[in-house]
Motif scaffolding. Structure first.
Motif, PDB file in Angstrom:
ATOM      1  N   GLU A  17       0.845  -1.181   0.000  1.00  0.00           N
ATOM      2  CA  GLU A  17       0.000   0.000   0.000  1.00  0.00           C
ATOM      3  C   GLU A  17       0.888   1.241   0.000  1.00  0.00           C
ATOM      4  O   GLU A  17       2.109   1.134  -0.042  1.00  0.00           O
ATOM      5  N   ALA A  18       0.271   2.400   0.028  1.00  0.00           N
ATOM      6  CA  ALA A  18       1.041   3.641   0.048  1.00  0.00           C
ATOM      7  C   ALA A  18       2.026   3.617   1.209  1.00  0.00           C
ATOM      8  O   ALA A  18       1.650   3.364   2.358  1.00  0.00           O
ATOM      9  N   THR A  20       4.155   5.107   3.903  1.00  0.00           N
ATOM     10  CA  THR A  20       4.322   6.310   4.723  1.00  0.00           C
ATOM     11  C   THR A  20       4.959   5.902   6.045  1.00  0.00           C
ATOM     12  O   THR A  20       4.507   4.957   6.684  1.00  0.00           O
ATOM     13  N   ARG A  24       5.655  -0.444   6.435  1.00  0.00           N
ATOM     14  CA  ARG A  24       5.184  -0.678   5.073  1.00  0.00           C
ATOM     15  C   ARG A  24       4.074  -1.716   5.116  1.00  0.00           C
ATOM     16  O   ARG A  24       4.338  -2.908   5.296  1.00  0.00           O
ATOM     17  N   SER A  31      -2.786  -5.846  -5.360  1.00  0.00           N
ATOM     18  CA  SER A  31      -3.061  -4.552  -5.973  1.00  0.00           C
ATOM     19  C   SER A  31      -2.990  -4.678  -7.490  1.00  0.00           C
ATOM     20  O   SER A  31      -2.433  -5.633  -8.037  1.00  0.00           O
ATOM     21  N   TYR A 218      -4.361   3.777  -4.473  1.00  0.00           N
ATOM     22  CA  TYR A 218      -3.304   4.378  -5.305  1.00  0.00           C
ATOM     23  C   TYR A 218      -2.414   3.251  -5.849  1.00  0.00           C
ATOM     24  O   TYR A 218      -1.278   3.072  -5.417  1.00  0.00           O
ATOM     25  N   ASP A 219      -2.946   2.500  -6.800  1.00  0.00           N
ATOM     26  CA  ASP A 219      -2.184   1.388  -7.365  1.00  0.00           C
ATOM     27  C   ASP A 219      -2.238   1.342  -8.887  1.00  0.00           C
ATOM     28  O   ASP A 219      -2.019   0.292  -9.477  1.00  0.00           O
ATOM     29  N   TRP A 227       8.431   5.985  -9.782  1.00  0.00           N
ATOM     30  CA  TRP A 227       7.552   5.375  -8.787  1.00  0.00           C
ATOM     31  C   TRP A 227       6.306   6.232  -8.561  1.00  0.00           C
ATOM     32  O   TRP A 227       5.941   6.549  -7.419  1.00  0.00           O
ATOM     33  N   GLN A 228       5.647   6.599  -9.638  1.00  0.00           N
ATOM     34  CA  GLN A 228       4.435   7.419  -9.552  1.00  0.00           C
ATOM     35  C   GLN A 228       3.200   6.545  -9.761  1.00  0.00           C
ATOM     36  O   GLN A 228       3.157   5.724 -10.687  1.00  0.00           O
ATOM     37  N   SER A 231      -4.693   7.154  -8.208  1.00  0.00           N
ATOM     38  CA  SER A 231      -5.823   6.417  -7.646  1.00  0.00           C
ATOM     39  C   SER A 231      -6.759   5.979  -8.767  1.00  0.00           C
ATOM     40  O   SER A 231      -6.729   6.527  -9.876  1.00  0.00           O
TER      41      SER A 231
END
Length: 243
Positions: A17-18, A20, A24, A31, A218-219, A227-228, A231
């Motif tokens: 997932e995202a 942050t 992780r 995904s 956001y996958d 690495w962009q 959603s």
């Protein structure tokens, strides 16, 4: 409708997932970016082939049937990184480790799904460069090694890809697959947590599944080098049925 259907099972998988902070997380089901990475590896698409990766992204629609999300487990990591230096340009891990006298240690935790089981249905769009038969053949004989989210998570059962014709995703994902283990069916269901509760996640039209919830993960890959991700709408349906 024509679908390519295959199964995913491994002792450990990580559906990122995202990212942050220092933890992780892993999603409960694969995904879209993970499935595209799996297909890209099977087809032999390299990470720097941006045009081919974009064609693959736009050429398939993905649906998931979650038979079991598995058990969440965590792995504790330490890593050495250089201190902050705005003037330095470090493009690779080798560049980072070259600054031996300025390395610091950071801590992080990685989450995995243990003994999860999923089925995947792929539908080719009108602009697809590869046919479903091409992708099925690639999954049978992949150009690059396949893994589930991280290189330490290889498949533990055959993907068993097959082409099916069905009126909708629920019917397509209900086709029988070989057992994941050599245990008797009852013991396999008990150990892997396979029960009557299943969940579906898909994009676009399902044909035979009502939407219970729509999420926006956001996958959706935009650019592999940077690495962009973007959603996208993902529909969700959870129900009870024979697995």
């Amino acid at each position: 409708m024509r679908y390519l259907v295959f199964q995913l099972y491994a002792p450990m998988a990580s559906w990122g997932e995202a990212a942050t902070g220092e933890i992780r997380r892993s999603a409960r089901h694969p995904s879209r970016s993970a499935i595209l990475g799996l297909l890209g590896a099977a087809l032999g698409i390299r990470r720097d082939e941006d045009d081919a990766l974009a064609e693959l992204r736009d050429g398939v629609a993905v649906a998931i049937k979650q038979l079991s999300p598995g058990v969440a487990v965590q792995d504790y990591h330490t890593a050495q990184v250089p201190g902050q230096d705005r003037k330095a340009r470090r493009l690779t891990r080798r560049d980072e480790l070259a600054v031996k006298d300025k390395l610091h240690t950071i801590l992080s935790t990685r989450e995995y799904r243990c003994d999860g089981s999923w089925r995947v249905a792929i539908r080719a769009t009108e602009t697809s460069r590869w046919s479903l038969d091409d992708v099925a053949e690639a999954l049978q004989n992949p150009r690059f090694p396949l893994y589930f989210g991280r290189k330490s998570c290889p498949p533990a059962a055959p993907l068993a890809p097959r082409i099916v014709e069905a009126e909708g995703l629920r019917a397509a994902l209900s086709h029988e697959f070989p057992q994941l283990t050599r245990l008797c069916p009852e013991e396999e269901h008990r150990r892997l947590g396979l029960g009557e509760e299943v969940a579906y996640a898909w994009e676009g039209e399902s044909g035979d599944l009502p939407v219970q919830e729509t999420r926006y993960p956001y996958d959706q890959p935009l650019h592999r080098g940077r690495w962009q991700f973007a959603s996208r709408p993902e529909h969700w349906h959870q129900t009870r049925e024979e697995s």
